[in-house]
Each structure stands twice: as C-alpha cells, then as structure tokens.
Design a protein around this motif. Sequence first.
Motif, mmCIF file in Angstrom:
data_model
loop_
_atom_site.group_PDB
_atom_site.id
_atom_site.type_symbol
_atom_site.label_atom_id
_atom_site.label_comp_id
_atom_site.label_asym_id
_atom_site.label_seq_id
_atom_site.Cartn_x
_atom_site.Cartn_y
_atom_site.Cartn_z
ATOM 1 N N ASN A 1 -10.018 9.472 -2.157
ATOM 2 C CA ASN A 1 -9.665 8.078 -2.739
ATOM 3 C C ASN A 1 -8.113 8.221 -3.081
ATOM 4 O OD1 ASN A 1 -9.899 5.509 -3.997
ATOM 5 N ND2 ASN A 1 -11.880 6.060 -4.768
ATOM 6 N N TYR A 2 -7.752 7.227 -3.901
ATOM 7 C CA TYR A 2 -6.347 7.210 -4.318
ATOM 8 C C TYR A 2 -6.259 6.433 -5.760
ATOM 9 C CZ TYR A 2 -5.969 2.108 -3.122
ATOM 10 O OH TYR A 2 -6.051 0.793 -3.071
ATOM 11 N N PHE A 3 -4.909 6.917 -6.191
ATOM 12 C CA PHE A 3 -4.616 6.282 -7.791
ATOM 13 C C PHE A 3 -3.407 5.719 -7.604
ATOM 14 C CE2 PHE A 3 -3.291 10.717 -7.973
ATOM 15 C CZ PHE A 3 -2.386 10.527 -8.899
ATOM 16 N N GLN A 4 -2.822 4.745 -8.375
ATOM 17 C CA GLN A 4 -1.400 4.306 -8.265
ATOM 18 C C GLN A 4 -0.949 4.031 -9.794
ATOM 19 O OE1 GLN A 4 -1.823 1.087 -5.642
ATOM 20 N NE2 GLN A 4 -1.885 -0.633 -7.187
ATOM 21 N N SER A 5 0.169 3.889 -10.063
ATOM 22 C CA SER A 5 0.661 3.585 -11.351
ATOM 23 C C SER A 5 0.559 2.020 -11.427
ATOM 24 C CB SER A 5 2.281 4.060 -11.424
ATOM 25 O OG SER A 5 2.884 3.410 -12.518
ATOM 26 N N VAL A 6 0.149 1.558 -12.743
ATOM 27 C CA VAL A 6 0.110 0.014 -13.098
ATOM 28 C C VAL A 6 1.630 -0.180 -13.479
ATOM 29 C CG1 VAL A 6 -2.165 0.029 -13.770
ATOM 30 C CG2 VAL A 6 -0.464 0.612 -15.419
ATOM 31 N N LYS A 7 2.568 0.747 -13.756
ATOM 32 C CA LYS A 7 4.052 0.327 -14.193
ATOM 33 C C LYS A 7 4.942 0.408 -13.113
ATOM 34 C CE LYS A 7 2.371 0.313 -18.322
ATOM 35 N NZ LYS A 7 2.384 -0.954 -19.295
ATOM 36 N N GLY A 8 4.648 0.971 -11.657
ATOM 37 C CA GLY A 8 5.386 1.024 -10.632
ATOM 38 C C GLY A 8 4.948 0.969 -9.398
ATOM 39 N N HIS A 9 5.382 1.592 -8.344
ATOM 40 C CA HIS A 9 4.871 1.653 -7.149
ATOM 41 C C HIS A 9 4.366 2.910 -6.602
ATOM 42 C CE1 HIS A 9 6.824 -2.167 -6.641
ATOM 43 N NE2 HIS A 9 7.953 -1.906 -7.024
#
Length: 375
Positions: free
Chosen positions: A4-12
């Motif tokens: 899977n993957y995760f990402q920041s809610v504040k940036g890219h």
Amino acid sequence: MSDNYFQSVKGHYKKSISCLVIDNITDCMSLSPKNIVNLKIPECIELADTSFHNGGPIDILLGATIFFEILCKNQILLGKDKPILQETLFGWIAAGSIQVQNQKQVTSLLCNEQELQDQLLMFWEIEEPSVQKIKYSHEEEECLKYFNETTTRDETGQFVVKMPLKDNIEQLGDTYDVALRKFIALEIKFQVNPGLHKQYVTFMKEYKDLGHMTKTNDHNNETVYHLPHHPVVKTDSLTTKLRVVFDGSAWPSNGLSLNETQKVGPTLQNDLFSIIVRFRKHSVALTADVEKMYRKVWIHESERHLQQIIWRENQESPISIYQLNTVTYGQAAAQFLAIRSLIQTVIDNEDRNPVACYVIKNDFYVDDLLSGAEK
C-alpha cells in the motif's frame, strides 16, 4: 502482508510501503488530554497533527528508514521542559514531554479476574505437564498403536521394535551405487586425514563388538536399502569426538528413500522450555544422559535388511556388507522408537518406583536428563 502507500495531508509527499496488518499495535500514546496553551506554539507553524496532545490509538508504525527520510532541517526549541518542534514532510511534529500543571496524580491497578485465572492455569500446566491433553494426528495414533502391537523384549530385557512403515514401502529404492560412491569418497578423505580414519575405524569396531552391526550377504533382496554414512566430528565433546551418521534420506536412483517410507511418530516428551523452568527451581541440580540411547533399542530381524551399509577398515580388504541391528540415528522414525521405548520403562515400573518414573517421564529431553531435588 499487503502492499500500500501513505501520503501527507499537508503536502505532496507520498510513499509506497509493505504493511503488516494487525488488530492492535500498542496502547494509546497519551492517557488523558493535555493543555498546550502554555507551549506558545508559533501561529505560522502548520502542525502535522493538530490534536497530538489528546489521547488516541496508533494507526501506523513506520520504520527508521522512512523516519529519517521525512525529516527536514528546521527545528524550534519551545523552552526548558517543553517539547521540540521538528519540521517534516508531513508538517511540524512535537517531540518531548509536556508538563501537566495542577493535576492530582492517581495510581490505579486494574485486575481482570479471568486473565489472572488463565495465567495461573498456564503456570500449573507448566508445573504439571503430564495432565495436558494432547491430540495426535491419525498417522501419530497409528505409530503409537503399532508400537504397542509389535514391540517385544528379548531375553536380556532389551526392546525389539519394528519400524512404523507406510503403505508405500514397495516403492523403496536401493542406494547401493550411491552408498558405494560416497564410501569411496570417504576413503579418499581417510588418505588425506589418517587421524580421521583411525577414529572412524575405532567407532565402527565398537559398533561390531557390541553386536550393533553384523556382516551379511543379504544384499540382493529387492527391498534392501543401503545407508550411506559419514563422520560428524565434535571436538569439544568429553566422550565421543567422532560419531558416524547413517543417512536414511539418501535419494536412490529409482524409488523412494527409507525416510520417505517411514512414519515419523508423535512428540512424546515435554518441550524444552518447560523442562528448563522446572530444572531452575531445584536447590540441587542433576544432569545426566542415556549412553547410546538409540542403540539400546533393537530392530526386529525381519527389517534389518533395510539398514545395510558398506564398510571395510582399509583399502586392502574387500568391501563387505553389514546390517545395523539397532535403531539408527538419522531415520525419520528413530527418535519416536527410542523415546517411546524409554517411556515404556516408566509404564512397566511406575508402581514399583514412582519417583524415578516421574523424573524419566517429565525431565528427559531426548536422551538428556535435566532434573534435581531439594536439600
């Protein structure tokens, strides 16, 4: 495991990861909400988690590799006894302690009666492993039944057993050519290492003198199996520096190996952890082992043709065929046959000597005894 993957809610920032999904990682990071007004966090700071000071579950645990990847160079020191603000690709995070003012400290103990009962039950099961209920597989039950039906004792009292063979015994292949090639390679090694040769001859001579192997001409039988053999040297041993191991897994040119035609049998002794736990309780320690435990149990004459070997003491002598007369280390059923015979001594003598039989039944791990007594 899942990808899977995760990402920041504040940036890219975005990262692909492999996750191990479990029901729970650990307890909440904080037990109660904290007042962070006195921290005086700059208004220009965009926090990765605006509610970091409140209690909550841990959603994901990242490894050190990703942790250092997301760190940026900027830090802000909020002051003495206050957390440090660290810039990351997720936003700013706070690390450190938060002083709690004007709160009464309360210490409590929560005891779940059912869990305590389960723990006590586990403790007593370790102390008294003989009361544990063991469920055997169908094949293991067959091994136990076959041992009871076929095992006898000779005039000296030694056990005579039969191998628990599978229905595929007719597919057993012969390894004479394999055993011969390995024996010739072994003799070449003897030429390079005369000391090894001397120890090997001594070991095999004792094998013959004790009657554990005898010369035979029965090597044309269709179901004969020849066991290749090789040395295992243990320099730190106080008794036997060299042991000859006979390979029941040797792959024949056609058919199955001997181990593939044998049933393994169940585990009959306590696990090593339980034995060691009890051993550590004793004021006086007692350790011992059964000398040549496997070779104390004889194989029935009708099955000794399945345990033939190639041997000669020197290259000037003709090659001879010997059959092994006892349970042989290196076979699939060997451990079961030896340990089941040991347990049979308990069954036969428990009424006359219950203390010794209890020790034999509970404090043996294969042929090693770990026991003791009080002062």
